[in-house]
Design a protein around this motif. Structure first.
Motif, mmCIF file in Angstrom:
data_model
loop_
_atom_site.group_PDB
_atom_site.id
_atom_site.type_symbol
_atom_site.label_atom_id
_atom_site.label_comp_id
_atom_site.label_asym_id
_atom_site.label_seq_id
_atom_site.Cartn_x
_atom_site.Cartn_y
_atom_site.Cartn_z
ATOM 1 N N ALA A 112 5.626 -12.121 3.751
ATOM 2 C CA ALA A 112 6.416 -13.060 2.951
ATOM 3 C C ALA A 112 7.899 -12.722 3.044
ATOM 4 O O ALA A 112 8.733 -13.623 3.172
ATOM 5 N N GLU A 113 8.228 -11.408 2.986
ATOM 6 C CA GLU A 113 9.643 -10.999 3.049
ATOM 7 C C GLU A 113 10.294 -11.505 4.331
ATOM 8 O O GLU A 113 11.389 -12.064 4.318
ATOM 9 N N ASN A 167 -1.292 -15.990 -2.150
ATOM 10 C CA ASN A 167 -2.430 -15.120 -2.458
ATOM 11 C C ASN A 167 -3.499 -15.850 -3.260
ATOM 12 O O ASN A 167 -4.687 -15.750 -2.965
ATOM 13 N N ALA A 191 -2.256 -6.513 -0.391
ATOM 14 C CA ALA A 191 -1.125 -7.008 -1.174
ATOM 15 C C ALA A 191 0.184 -6.630 -0.484
ATOM 16 O O ALA A 191 1.084 -7.462 -0.350
ATOM 17 N N MET A 221 6.868 -6.406 -10.972
ATOM 18 C CA MET A 221 7.593 -5.265 -10.425
ATOM 19 C C MET A 221 8.833 -5.733 -9.657
ATOM 20 O O MET A 221 9.914 -5.162 -9.794
ATOM 21 N N LEU A 222 8.664 -6.796 -8.865
ATOM 22 C CA LEU A 222 9.811 -7.314 -8.107
ATOM 23 C C LEU A 222 10.850 -7.904 -9.047
ATOM 24 O O LEU A 222 12.051 -7.774 -8.807
ATOM 25 N N MET A 241 12.879 -5.143 -10.176
ATOM 26 C CA MET A 241 13.755 -4.695 -9.094
ATOM 27 C C MET A 241 14.978 -5.603 -8.978
ATOM 28 O O MET A 241 16.108 -5.132 -8.837
ATOM 29 N N LEU A 286 -9.245 -8.260 -8.516
ATOM 30 C CA LEU A 286 -8.239 -7.244 -8.229
ATOM 31 C C LEU A 286 -6.926 -7.903 -7.838
ATOM 32 O O LEU A 286 -5.855 -7.536 -8.327
ATOM 33 N N MET A 332 0.656 -8.751 2.744
ATOM 34 C CA MET A 332 1.128 -10.097 2.424
ATOM 35 C C MET A 332 2.597 -10.065 2.035
ATOM 36 O O MET A 332 3.367 -10.956 2.374
ATOM 37 N N ARG A 333 2.965 -8.992 1.323
ATOM 38 C CA ARG A 333 4.331 -8.899 0.843
ATOM 39 C C ARG A 333 5.305 -8.807 2.012
ATOM 40 O O ARG A 333 6.316 -9.493 2.055
ATOM 41 N N ARG A 374 10.955 1.285 -0.246
ATOM 42 C CA ARG A 374 10.580 1.297 -1.651
ATOM 43 C C ARG A 374 9.110 1.694 -1.827
ATOM 44 O O ARG A 374 8.755 2.464 -2.713
ATOM 45 N N VAL A 427 2.674 -7.215 -9.022
ATOM 46 C CA VAL A 427 3.706 -7.222 -7.976
ATOM 47 C C VAL A 427 4.847 -8.163 -8.373
ATOM 48 O O VAL A 427 6.022 -7.825 -8.216
ATOM 49 N N ALA A 455 10.306 -15.529 4.567
ATOM 50 C CA ALA A 455 11.197 -16.143 3.579
ATOM 51 C C ALA A 455 12.641 -16.086 4.056
ATOM 52 O O ALA A 455 13.381 -17.064 3.925
ATOM 53 N N ALA A 456 13.049 -14.942 4.612
ATOM 54 C CA ALA A 456 14.441 -14.810 5.052
ATOM 55 C C ALA A 456 14.726 -15.736 6.229
ATOM 56 O O ALA A 456 15.798 -16.348 6.304
ATOM 57 N N SER A 474 10.439 -15.686 -1.118
ATOM 58 C CA SER A 474 9.324 -14.746 -0.917
ATOM 59 C C SER A 474 8.643 -14.440 -2.244
ATOM 60 O O SER A 474 7.430 -14.257 -2.313
ATOM 61 N N ARG A 511 4.629 -15.525 -2.283
ATOM 62 C CA ARG A 511 3.632 -14.449 -2.279
ATOM 63 C C ARG A 511 2.525 -14.717 -3.305
ATOM 64 O O ARG A 511 1.334 -14.690 -2.985
ATOM 65 N N ARG A 550 -4.785 -3.042 -2.382
ATOM 66 C CA ARG A 550 -3.361 -2.720 -2.365
ATOM 67 C C ARG A 550 -2.767 -2.948 -0.983
ATOM 68 O O ARG A 550 -1.681 -3.495 -0.846
ATOM 69 N N LEU A 574 -3.273 -7.636 -9.383
ATOM 70 C CA LEU A 574 -2.276 -7.025 -8.509
ATOM 71 C C LEU A 574 -1.084 -7.953 -8.297
ATOM 72 O O LEU A 574 0.059 -7.506 -8.271
ATOM 73 N N GLN A 575 -1.348 -9.263 -8.152
ATOM 74 C CA GLN A 575 -0.247 -10.188 -7.894
ATOM 75 C C GLN A 575 0.619 -10.358 -9.134
ATOM 76 O O GLN A 575 1.832 -10.486 -9.015
#
Lengths: 248, 120
Positions: B52-53, A178, B45, A233-234, A237, A222, B48-49, B100, A230, B56-57, A170, A174, B42, A226-227
């Protein structure tokens, strides 16, 4: 109609073959090199004066530093600063590559899944290596959530392992999806403008897709930022899991 | 000040007030549109996230199952099992990502809407 996929073609610039390996320098490699050189040049010049009261360039460099450092500290605390060089390089590289892709006629390195997959794999391997090096076998606690009845623990552990293994997928898909989708959309709307202009009296409609293309360009800038954000940020994490497994 | 001068002065004041109000409302509208576009970006984004999550799994589960089948020769049972487990993992991923996201929004100072302007 102009081919919207053509922009992602890899072109050989000069061929290199070493011991049966095809290491040809392509336009993708050129843009990666360009991104690294631009970044290096920018930070060298921006930090040249080392003024107490920063000038414009130095301010940009300092803001970038604070931005990434803030992300690291938010997710891992002070300890996270160990990863600063890695995460900072990752963020700036992706951001600059995305932005280079926004130049008309440019090539978007991050729209190729092999590139984003390599970056995601790098993060994934870092998490594994740091996780096992710091916590030993305690790192495996990441897959065993606390407070689950013994009866369904194997099932939950299996699901956790699959969830963990799905991260690099993922993570890479992502960013790639995008960038790819955005650039194709942009090209398709651009193609509409050209087609309408060449279609006699329908040319009067040409400004409509043109306005759309302008709006999408703004959105793409943008998304490009943003990507990169992100992705970073991941990364923070996931790196946090390496330092503190079982801290969900 | 004579009464005429006073009247002229007051007229000018009110005109200035009108002009200022117009400029202010224009600026606010511009800022609002900017915030709106950012929220849309946002939102896309995050959307899409989430997709994808989940996907993907499922892919990860499917590939693991397929590989185990290939090694153990038990086609197609492990593939089916791990495909379903992958789906469960995907839902878990989405729930975690959502939790999150909520935390991030709360940390950024309140709900999903626009921030409250301070009264200056």
């Amino acid at each position: 109609m102009p081919d919207p996929i053509h922009q992602f073609n890899l072109e050989r610039i000069f061929p290199i073959h070493i011991g049966g390996w095809d290491l040809t320098f392509t336009n993708s490699a050129l843009y990666m090199l360009l991104a690294v050189l631009l970044t290096t040049a920018f930070f060298v010049i921006a930090t040249q004066s080392r003024a107490l009261v920063p000038g414009r360039l130095q301010s940009v460099a300092e803001i970038t530093y604070d931005f990434v450092a803030g992300m690291l500290k938010d997710s891992m605390g002070k300890e996270g600063m160990k990863f600063f060089p890695f995460v900072f390089a990752l963020f700036v590289f992706i951001f600059v590559c995305n932005m280079l892709g926004m130049i008309p006629g440019g090539f978007t390195v991050t729209s190729h899944i092999i590139v984003t997959a390599a970056l995601a794999a790098l993060v994934f391997l870092t998490v594994l290596v740091v996780g096992f090096a710091k916590n030993g076998l305690h790192f495996l606690r990441l897959f065993v959530p606390s407070g689950v009845p013994i009866a369904i623990l194997p099932l939950v552990t299996l699901i956790e392992i699959i969830s963990f293994l799905s991260r690099p997928i993922s993570h890479s898909v992502r960013l790639f999806a995008n960038m790819l989708a955005g650039h194709i959309t942009l090209k398709v709307f651009g193609g509409f403008v050209v087609m309408l202009l060449g279609a006699g009296s329908f040319a009067a409609l040409a400004p409509l897709p043109f306005l759309m293309a302008v709006a999408i360009t703004a959105l793409e800038f943008l998304v490009a930022f943003l990507q990169a954000y992100v992705f970073t940020m991941l990364t923070c994490m996931y790196l946090n899991d390496a330092l503190h497994p079982g801290g969900h | 000040m004579s009464p005429q001068e006073r009247a002229r002065f007051e007229r000018r004041i009110s005109e200035l007030g009108d002009r200022l109000g117009k400029v202010r409302s224009q600026r606010d509208a511009g800022e609002h549109a900017g915030a709106e576009a950012e929220t849309t970006g946002r939102g896309m984004a995050y959307g899409m996230r989430m997709a994808a999550e989940l996907v993907a799994a499922v892919i990860a589960g499917g590939v693991i199952g397929w590989a185990l089948d290939w090694v153990l020769g038990s086609r197609p049972w492990l593939f089916l099992l791990f495909f379903l487990l992958g789906f469960a993992a995907g839902v878990l991923n989405v729930v975690r990502a959502y939790e999150r996201m909520q935390r991030d929004y709360a940390a950024r100072g309140g709900g999903i809407g626009h921030s409250v302007p301070d009264g200056d």
